[in-house]
Design a protein around this motif. Structure first.
Motif, PDB file in Angstrom:
ATOM      1  N   VAL A 299      -5.956   4.293  -9.064  1.00 14.69           N
ATOM      2  CA  VAL A 299      -5.644   2.938  -9.522  1.00 14.69           C
ATOM      3  C   VAL A 299      -6.095   1.945  -8.453  1.00 14.69           C
ATOM      4  N   GLN A 300      -6.830   0.930  -8.861  1.00 14.79           N
ATOM      5  CA  GLN A 300      -7.191  -0.146  -7.940  1.00 14.79           C
ATOM      6  C   GLN A 300      -6.058  -1.180  -7.945  1.00 14.79           C
ATOM      7  N   VAL A 301      -5.542  -1.470  -6.771  1.00 14.90           N
ATOM      8  CA  VAL A 301      -4.460  -2.447  -6.635  1.00 14.90           C
ATOM      9  C   VAL A 301      -5.064  -3.776  -6.189  1.00 14.90           C
ATOM     10  N   VAL A 302      -4.705  -4.836  -6.884  1.00 10.33           N
ATOM     11  CA  VAL A 302      -5.146  -6.190  -6.530  1.00 10.33           C
ATOM     12  C   VAL A 302      -3.899  -7.005  -6.241  1.00 10.33           C
ATOM     13  N   LEU A 303      -3.840  -7.623  -5.083  1.00 14.40           N
ATOM     14  CA  LEU A 303      -2.658  -8.409  -4.731  1.00 14.40           C
ATOM     15  C   LEU A 303      -3.055  -9.757  -4.160  1.00 14.40           C
ATOM     16  N   SER A 304      -2.186 -10.721  -4.372  1.00 16.74           N
ATOM     17  CA  SER A 304      -2.382 -12.042  -3.762  1.00 16.74           C
ATOM     18  C   SER A 304      -1.302 -12.256  -2.715  1.00 16.74           C
ATOM     19  N   THR A 305      -1.653 -12.965  -1.661  1.00 15.72           N
ATOM     20  CA  THR A 305      -0.685 -13.180  -0.592  1.00 15.72           C
ATOM     21  C   THR A 305      -1.062 -14.402   0.240  1.00 15.72           C
ATOM     22  N   HIS A 306      -0.024 -15.017   0.840  1.00 11.30           N
ATOM     23  CA  HIS A 306      -0.218 -16.059   1.849  1.00 11.30           C
ATOM     24  C   HIS A 306       0.218 -15.554   3.219  1.00 11.30           C
ATOM     25  N   SER A 307       0.562 -14.285   3.316  1.00  8.95           N
ATOM     26  CA  SER A 307       1.191 -13.760   4.524  1.00  8.95           C
ATOM     27  C   SER A 307       0.174 -13.553   5.646  1.00  8.95           C
ATOM     28  N   LEU A 308       0.276 -14.380   6.693  1.00  8.15           N
ATOM     29  CA  LEU A 308      -0.621 -14.240   7.835  1.00  8.15           C
ATOM     30  C   LEU A 308      -0.370 -12.927   8.555  1.00  8.15           C
ATOM     31  N   GLY A 309       0.901 -12.505   8.631  1.00  4.04           N
ATOM     32  CA  GLY A 309       1.210 -11.237   9.285  1.00  4.04           C
ATOM     33  C   GLY A 309       0.539 -10.070   8.598  1.00  4.04           C
ATOM     34  N   LEU A 310       0.564 -10.063   7.263  1.00  6.22           N
ATOM     35  CA  LEU A 310      -0.079  -8.977   6.514  1.00  6.22           C
ATOM     36  C   LEU A 310      -1.591  -9.031   6.681  1.00  6.22           C
ATOM     37  N   ILE A 311      -2.168 -10.224   6.559  1.00  2.00           N
ATOM     38  CA  ILE A 311      -3.623 -10.368   6.716  1.00  2.00           C
ATOM     39  C   ILE A 311      -4.049  -9.912   8.100  1.00  2.00           C
ATOM     40  N   SER A 312      -3.289 -10.301   9.124  1.00  2.00           N
ATOM     41  CA  SER A 312      -3.608  -9.901  10.497  1.00  2.00           C
ATOM     42  C   SER A 312      -3.571  -8.382  10.638  1.00  2.00           C
ATOM     43  N   ASP A 313      -2.555  -7.752  10.058  1.00  2.66           N
ATOM     44  CA  ASP A 313      -2.432  -6.291  10.145  1.00  2.66           C
ATOM     45  C   ASP A 313      -3.586  -5.598   9.422  1.00  2.66           C
ATOM     46  N   ILE A 314      -4.012  -6.147   8.291  1.00  2.07           N
ATOM     47  CA  ILE A 314      -5.136  -5.562   7.547  1.00  2.07           C
ATOM     48  C   ILE A 314      -6.402  -5.610   8.384  1.00  2.07           C
ATOM     49  N   TYR A 315      -6.679  -6.763   8.996  1.00  2.58           N
ATOM     50  CA  TYR A 315      -7.880  -6.884   9.823  1.00  2.58           C
ATOM     51  C   TYR A 315      -7.801  -5.976  11.043  1.00  2.58           C
ATOM     52  N   SER A 316      -6.592  -5.792  11.570  1.00  2.00           N
ATOM     53  CA  SER A 316      -6.425  -4.990  12.781  1.00  2.00           C
ATOM     54  C   SER A 316      -6.421  -3.493  12.488  1.00  2.00           C
ATOM     55  N   LYS A 317      -5.677  -3.066  11.443  1.00  2.00           N
ATOM     56  CA  LYS A 317      -5.472  -1.643  11.193  1.00  2.00           C
ATOM     57  C   LYS A 317      -6.406  -1.065  10.130  1.00  2.00           C
ATOM     58  N   HIS A 318      -6.999  -1.915   9.309  1.00  2.00           N
ATOM     59  CA  HIS A 318      -7.817  -1.420   8.191  1.00  2.00           C
ATOM     60  C   HIS A 318      -9.271  -1.878   8.291  1.00  2.00           C
ATOM     61  N   ALA A 319      -9.736  -2.143   9.503  1.00  2.00           N
ATOM     62  CA  ALA A 319     -11.122  -2.602   9.672  1.00  2.00           C
ATOM     63  C   ALA A 319     -12.110  -1.580   9.115  1.00  2.00           C
ATOM     64  N   ASN A 320     -11.878  -0.300   9.367  1.00  2.00           N
ATOM     65  CA  ASN A 320     -12.778   0.739   8.855  1.00  2.00           C
ATOM     66  C   ASN A 320     -12.733   0.801   7.332  1.00  2.00           C
ATOM     67  N   ASN A 321     -11.556   0.613   6.761  1.00  2.00           N
ATOM     68  CA  ASN A 321     -11.437   0.614   5.304  1.00  2.00           C
ATOM     69  C   ASN A 321     -12.125  -0.598   4.687  1.00  2.00           C
ATOM     70  N   MET A 322     -12.085  -1.730   5.386  1.00  2.00           N
ATOM     71  CA  MET A 322     -12.799  -2.907   4.907  1.00  2.00           C
ATOM     72  C   MET A 322     -14.301  -2.671   4.938  1.00  2.00           C
ATOM     73  N   ALA A 323     -14.779  -2.055   6.018  1.00  2.00           N
ATOM     74  CA  ALA A 323     -16.214  -1.788   6.150  1.00  2.00           C
ATOM     75  C   ALA A 323     -16.697  -0.816   5.075  1.00  2.00           C
ATOM     76  N   ALA A 324     -15.819   0.107   4.656  1.00  2.00           N
ATOM     77  CA  ALA A 324     -16.175   1.112   3.649  1.00  2.00           C
ATOM     78  C   ALA A 324     -15.826   0.662   2.234  1.00  2.00           C
ATOM     79  N   ASN A 325     -15.360  -0.595   2.080  1.00  2.00           N
ATOM     80  CA  ASN A 325     -14.975  -1.177   0.788  1.00  2.00           C
ATOM     81  C   ASN A 325     -13.820  -0.448   0.124  1.00  2.00           C
TER      82      ASN A 325
END
Length: 570
Positions: A299-325
């Motif tokens: 299942v592809q999950v799509v979420l909306s957020t204004h949370s800077l803490g969550l966005i920061s954690d995604i960029y910090s902990k999921h950089a490889n996942n972002m690069a791999a889409n």
């Protein structure tokens, strides 16, 4: 050279696959098209968005941006053009009608809106399915949503989708909901176990021994903690617990629809206002849970957020996942809007994401935070500043040569720093957000015992000698015609000052040897005219080969500390 400030524009804005029509691929009926995943939507025009794309990650897609950037509406465009027979745990269809997501205005939404779904259909092929939204004012006074067209085989595609808006869920007190006391909507033993694990993962607690369904037709479908371990009844559960139950209800619908060994995708789950009623840590736990869950049930999950803490954690902990889409971040950017068109940025640099959410320049945020830098003395502070030189970096840090601002004789020897750093190696919270710069002559026997190497850097020197000793050796080693002596006085004058300060020898090999020329004599010469000595350091730094290497290490350390606070890189 030191790392440069990130460019002002996003990078790697790779377009979605173009895709072919279903007829080009020999497909006739939308209901029978196999869908392996949704690559994204290609928007021709929707309200104030023109010629933009939203790219979906294979696991999780994040939509973010300021209020009024149509995040909810865009999620509706993604989730609407599908139909399925799947239902949630309360036998309510997973499918969410567009009218439940957003309303189109008969006054302002009169233009034809057009976008294309880009679907992966197997064998590396992508299908481009057009969707048209238009106002039929002269007949039915409503908007129509048409997928593909009006020919036989057109219409909604078959795929599980669900849209959940956490912010707009009715509170239990307002919904007049009731308990499922007769277990009409009972969970299997495995499902009950998974529900318990879900709650304990997001909200760790020993009170979640069992759960019961809570529902109200059209308004409320959730699960509430129950049993003897709970200290309150279902009427009093927090909105966060209520939201978790609502989310699990949808997860369960997708899980029940999933077939073991299934090759095609299992659908799209959209969660609007993801952070609603959730503590920042709970947001991150839920994100990580959904990331793993999405792979397990396709299942592809799509979420909306204004949370800077969550966005920061995604960029910090999921950089490889972002690069791999596997994870995709899409920012709807008001700050870069031009001529009424709001751009959608795919995986933009973090400093742009930060600015979108905070309206604050990242450099100003770093300067306001100012990382504390501890040095042995004022000479080391001066040396470090001249090495770094960049005002952009220096404005983001605050140098100290003492732990006691009232101390009349500022400065710390490395023996004073030793218990500090050693203690912080065991209890790093004591140096949280700080960095120690040690002089080059600190023995390896000391630094090797510090477990957390991120707590400190060593000032550069090829031979690991003290700066005072290095400057003396450097001056003696220069030729009499060097520009240094033209600026600061002839070489013999310096040799005389060295002897007047008590140096035991002026031979280079002796000066480099602590057993022959003591460091105390070298320091005595340096402090005899501290102002001049700092000028010599400045001149020396301009010639130092290891300068850039140190500055890059320093910048990396500062950015690492800032990233822990969600502040972008300098």
């Amino acid at each position: 050279m030191p790392a440069k400030k990130p460019a002002a524009e996003p990078v790697n804005q790779i377009p979605l696959p173009t895709g072919k029509s279903k007829k080009d691929l020999g497909l006739n009926d939308n209901k029978n098209i196999p869908i392996y995943s949704i690559a994204g939507i290609d928007i021709d025009l929707f309200r104030s968005i023109s010629k933009q794309q939203i790219k979906l990650g294979s696991n999780i897609t994040v939509l973010s941006g300021r209020n009024g950037t149509m995040k909810t509406s865009l999620m509706g465009l993604i989730a609407h053009p599908f139909t399925s027979e799947a239902s949630d745990a309360f036998e309510k269809p997973l499918k969410t009608m567009l009218s439940e997501v957003f309303k189109l205005s008969p006054t302002h939404d009169t233009a034809d809106y057009n976008y294309n779904l880009i679907l992966e259909s197997g064998n590396g092929e992508y299908i481009r399915e057009p969707v048209r939204i238009y106002w039929v004012g002269d007949k039915t006074n409503r908007h129509r949503v048409v997928v593909s067209g009006s020919e036989k085989g057109d219409g909604n595609l078959t795929y599980n989708t669900s849209f959940l808006n956490l912010k707009r869920l009715y509170p239990l007190v307002d919904a007049n909901a009731k308990l499922d006391t007769n277990n009409v909507y009972a969970l299997s033993a495995q499902e009950a176990k998974e529900l318990k694990d879900f709650y304990e993962t997001i909200f760790p607690s020993s009170q979640y021994s069992s759960f019961t369904g809570v529902y109200k037709a059209k308004y409320k479908t959730t699960f509430a903690p129950s049993g003897s371990d709970v200290k309150y009844d279902w009427h009093s559960i927090s909105s966060g617990e209520d939201n978790l139950g609502a989310i699990f209800n949808r997860l369960l619908g997708f899980q029940r629809a999933f077939q073991k060994g299934q090759k095609t995708g299992n659908g799209i789950l959209c969660i609007d206002e993801f952070e609603s009623s959730l503590h920042p840590v709970a947001q991150i736990r839920l994100f990580n849970y959904l990331y793993s869950w999405s792979s397990r049930y396709k299942v592809q999950v799509v979420l909306s957020t204004h949370s800077l803490g969550l966005i920061s954690d995604i960029y910090s902990k999921h950089a490889n996942n972002m690069a791999a889409n596997r994870v995709s971040v899409n920012f709807i950017s008001k700050s870069l809007a031009s001529k009424g068109n709001i751009p959608i940025l795919h995986n933009p640099p973090y400093h742009l994401a930060y600015k979108e959410l905070t309206l604050e320049d990242p450099q100003q945020a770093a300067e306001a935070r100012r990382i504390k830098i501890f040095c042995e003395d004022e000479i080391a502070v001066h040396f470090a500043k001249k090495l770094i030189s960049s005002q952009r970096i220096l404005k983001a840090v605050d140098f100290h040569s003492t732990l006691d601002p009232q101390n009349p004789t500022p400065g710390m020897s490395y023996t004073e720093l030793k218990p500090l750093v050693s203690t912080c190696a065991r209890f790093p919270v004591l140096l949280d957000g700080c960095l120690v710069l040690l002089d080059a002559d600190v023995p390896n026997a000391f630094t090797s015992k510090i477990r957390n190497k991120d707590l400190f850097l060593v000032l550069p020197d090829d031979d690991n000698i003290a700066l005072e000793r290095r400057i003396i050796a450097w001056i003696i080693n220069m030729d009499n015609g060097d520009p240094f002596f033209i600026k600061f006085g002839e070489r013999d004058k310096f040799l005389d000052s060295f002897k007047q300060s008590g140096l035991e020898s002026l031979t280079i090999s002796d000066i480099m040897d602590e057993k022959v020329v003591s460091i105390s004599k070298c320091k005595a010469w340096a402090v005899s005219d501290i102002s001049k000595f700092k000028q010599y350091i400045t001149h020396y730094c301009s010639k130092l080969s290891k300068k850039d290497e140190f500055v890059n290490s320093f910048l990396t350390a500062v950015n690492r500390l800032n990233s822990q606070l969600g502040i972008p890189e300098i």
